[in-house]
Design an enzyme around this catalytic site. Structure first.
Site, short mmCIF file in Angstrom:
data_model
loop_
_atom_site.label_atom_id
_atom_site.label_comp_id
_atom_site.label_asym_id
_atom_site.label_seq_id
_atom_site.Cartn_x
_atom_site.Cartn_y
_atom_site.Cartn_z
N ASP A 1 0.81 -1.21 0.00
CA ASP A 1 0.00 0.00 0.00
C ASP A 1 0.85 1.27 0.00
O ASP A 1 0.49 2.27 0.59
CB ASP A 1 -0.97 -0.01 1.20
CG ASP A 1 -1.75 -1.30 1.24
OD1 ASP A 1 -2.37 -1.64 0.23
OD2 ASP A 1 -1.70 -2.00 2.28
N LYS B 1 1.74 2.24 -5.38
CA LYS B 1 2.48 1.88 -6.59
C LYS B 1 1.89 2.51 -7.85
O LYS B 1 2.57 2.73 -8.83
CB LYS B 1 2.52 0.37 -6.74
CG LYS B 1 3.87 -0.20 -6.38
CD LYS B 1 3.89 -1.68 -6.55
CE LYS B 1 3.52 -2.34 -5.27
NZ LYS B 1 2.76 -3.47 -5.21
N GLY C 1 -4.65 -4.77 -4.03
CA GLY C 1 -5.79 -3.92 -4.33
C GLY C 1 -5.32 -2.54 -4.71
O GLY C 1 -4.51 -1.96 -4.00
N HIS C 2 -5.76 -2.05 -5.84
CA HIS C 2 -5.49 -0.65 -6.14
C HIS C 2 -6.75 -0.02 -6.73
O HIS C 2 -7.45 -0.62 -7.53
CB HIS C 2 -4.27 -0.43 -7.03
CG HIS C 2 -4.10 -1.45 -8.10
ND1 HIS C 2 -3.48 -2.65 -7.89
CD2 HIS C 2 -4.47 -1.44 -9.39
CE1 HIS C 2 -3.48 -3.34 -9.01
NE2 HIS C 2 -4.08 -2.63 -9.95
N GLN D 1 2.00 -6.84 -3.28
CA GLN D 1 2.46 -6.76 -1.88
C GLN D 1 3.78 -6.00 -1.82
O GLN D 1 3.96 -5.07 -2.58
CB GLN D 1 2.55 -8.15 -1.24
CG GLN D 1 1.20 -8.81 -1.05
CD GLN D 1 0.65 -9.38 -2.34
OE1 GLN D 1 1.32 -10.10 -3.04
NE2 GLN D 1 -0.59 -9.07 -2.66
N LYS E 1 3.10 10.08 -0.89
CA LYS E 1 2.27 10.60 0.20
C LYS E 1 2.98 11.56 1.15
O LYS E 1 2.69 11.59 2.35
CB LYS E 1 1.65 9.43 0.98
CG LYS E 1 0.63 8.65 0.14
CD LYS E 1 -0.17 7.72 1.01
CE LYS E 1 -1.53 7.42 0.44
NZ LYS E 1 -2.37 6.64 1.33
P1 IMP Z 1 -2.41 -13.15 2.28
O1 IMP Z 1 -1.56 -12.55 1.19
O2 IMP Z 1 -3.88 -12.99 2.02
O3 IMP Z 1 -2.04 -14.56 2.57
O4 IMP Z 1 -2.12 -12.33 3.62
C1 IMP Z 1 -0.86 -12.40 4.26
C2 IMP Z 1 -0.46 -11.03 4.81
O5 IMP Z 1 -0.15 -10.15 3.74
C3 IMP Z 1 -1.58 -10.34 5.62
O6 IMP Z 1 -0.97 -9.59 6.65
C4 IMP Z 1 -2.19 -9.39 4.60
O7 IMP Z 1 -2.84 -8.31 5.22
C5 IMP Z 1 -0.95 -8.95 3.83
N1 IMP Z 1 -1.24 -8.51 2.47
C6 IMP Z 1 -1.56 -9.29 1.41
N2 IMP Z 1 -1.73 -8.54 0.32
C7 IMP Z 1 -1.49 -7.26 0.66
C8 IMP Z 1 -1.47 -6.02 -0.07
O8 IMP Z 1 -1.68 -5.95 -1.29
N3 IMP Z 1 -1.17 -4.90 0.67
C9 IMP Z 1 -0.88 -4.97 1.99
N4 IMP Z 1 -0.88 -6.10 2.70
C10 IMP Z 1 -1.18 -7.25 2.04
#
Ligand code: IMP
Length: 432
Positions: free
Chosen positions: A13, A16, A40-41, A227, A334
């Site tokens: 987050d 990007k 998510g964007h 991520q 930001k």
């Molecule tokens: P998972 O990817 O759903 O298995 O989650 C594992 C960890 O990665 C958790 O703490 C999620 O909140 C974090 N996470 C997964 N995708 C994102 C992202 O796009 N942005 C921020 N945190 C993420």
């Protein structure tokens, strides 16, 4: 021509989209190389009825740039229901999505993987990871256990049945005997997956070959990581990580691109830090400063809506990201969110039981006990969203940025000063 890698430097987050917008029409291919619809964007799409906001989770951001070929690489895990829902959503808004290419080697998130993600998190209780519940971890686990279902399996019904049956053989025991859930019938899963075959088939290609040929023809490929560095399964804050390689090295395996092709590694770093889910976070603010960062920065998850945990800029993390990814350029985002603080603390090192650490501690035990060593920088009150050159920034903001750059291990090439596409100060080009 080269490949450019774009990754997040912190826990995700970082914004990007800012960097992707800057690169936008200068690249020919945008490849998502890891993760799935856990990302998510939010994107703003111009329509005849005015701008419309749209949240993308799985599709590469390049899908919105006319002329760019968006690619879902082999390192991605695909939930086909989400893939087609996102494509339908964009089609309905008049966005041409016909360019999309999907790797035949990418793995599919089957219904049972979503179910398992959720029941396991519930079962873990206080030891939960705080996953997005989208089935990401269980699908990557299947990949490593060699019981995963790949895109190409959809084109051989017999093989598909055997593979789903094999995967469910173990999982149904777990679901019924450990988690007290109903068994999932093979036929239902196979039928659901086969329902996607006709739509998926024309999108599927040997993407590694295609990208190599494209680069041979002088095209520029942008490899976009989902991520971020500290969520990387190897280099992040394990076990509070995602289940893929979100760092620059993951771009090679997740897209099938040779390391020597990569000429530039851009990392996006936020002027403060946020994280969703569980896990250690040395500069986390549990007070009103944290709340103010969350509100000013709109720090609520795009995928899950969860409030993000917020804290001050952590230079140890930035240096770590610079090193692990081989960062050539940082895009700082930001900066405007920090407007209005009298002074802004920055974490320059950690104190672990009285010992100073300038680099990321070797063990997670030490990282859990790390306390930030803070330095304080004078803040500013001026609205900086109109700044388009470094000199437009108030002297205190210039000082803050220069200080961060000095301690972060790579040059800052752009600075985000507001949410809008053009609210950015570009210090040097990111391509070429
Ligand atoms: P998972 O990817 O759903 O298995 O989650 C594992 C960890 O990665 C958790 O703490 C999620 O909140 C974090 N996470 C997964 N995708 C994102 C992202 O796009 N942005 C921020 N945190 C993420």
């Amino acid at each position: 021509m080269p490949a450019i890698v774009l990754v997040g430097a912190q826990w995700g987050d970082e914004g990007k989209g800012k960097a992707t917008d800057l690169l936008g029409d200068q690249v020919d291919y945008v490849v998502k190389f890891n993760g799935g619809n856990n990302a998510g964007h939010t994107v703003v799409i111009p329509t005849p009825n005015g701008p419309e906001k749209y949240a993308l989770h799985l599709l590469p951001s390049g899908i919105l740039t006319p002329g760019v070929v968006p690619v879902i690489g082999n390192g991605v895990v695909i939930d086909p229901e989400v893939l087609f829902a996102e494509l339908d959503g964009l089609d309905a808004r008049g966005v041409d999505t016909s360019n999309l290419i999907v790797s035949s080697n990418a793995h599919l998130i089957a219904t049972y993987n979503r179910t398992i993600d959720k029941v396991v998190e519930r079962f873990l209780g206080s030891r939960r990871i705080g996953t997005t519940g989208r089935g990401i971890g269980p699908t990557y686990a299947d990949k490593m256990n060699r019981i995963g279902i790949r895109v190409q399996d959809l084109f051989d019904e017999k093989i598909l049945f055997q593979k789903v049956e094999g995967a469910l053989d173990q999982k149904n025991h777990l679901l019924v005997k450990v988690y007290n859930r109903r068994a999932i019938p093979t036929e239902a899963v196979v039928e659901e997956l086969l329902g996607y075959v006709d739509r998926l088939r024309p999108l599927v290609a040997d993407t590694a070959l295609l990208l190599e040929q494209a680069m041979g023809d002088g095209k520029i490929v942008l490899l976009e990581g989902g991520q971020a560095t500290l969520l990387d399964v190897d280099h992040g804050t394990y076990p509070f990580v995602t289940s893929s390689n979100a760092t620059a090295g993951g771009a090679c395996t997740g897209a099938g691109i040779a390391p020597m092709r990569i000429e530039r590694v851009i990392a996006v770093v936020k002027a403060y830090v946020s994280r969703v889910g569980e896990g250690p976070f040395p500069t986390e603010l549990l007070d009103e400063d944290g709340e103010r960062l969350r509100l000013n920065g709109h720090e609520f998850g795009t995928t899950t809506g969860r409030p993000r945990r917020c804290g001050w800029y952590d230079a140890v993390i930035a240096r770590y990201a610079a090193r692990i990814n081989g960062v050539t350029d940082f895009v700082l985002t930001k900066l405007d969110v920090l407007t209005g603080w009298e002074q802004i603390p920055v974490c320059v090192a950690y104190d672990v039981g009285g010992v100073r650490h300038d680099e990321m501690p070797m063990t997670q035990t030490d990282f859990h006990h790390a306390r930030p060593v803070l330095e304080y920088f004078p803040g500013w009150d001026e609205d900086i969203s109109g700044a388009r050159s470094f000199d437009d920034l108030p002297p205190q903001a210039q000082g803050y940025v220069r200080a961060l750059e000095k301690m972060s291990g790579a040059p800052f090439s752009a600075i985000g000063v507001g949410p809008g596409r053009d609210e950015i100060i570009q210090l040097r080009p990111l391509v070429g």
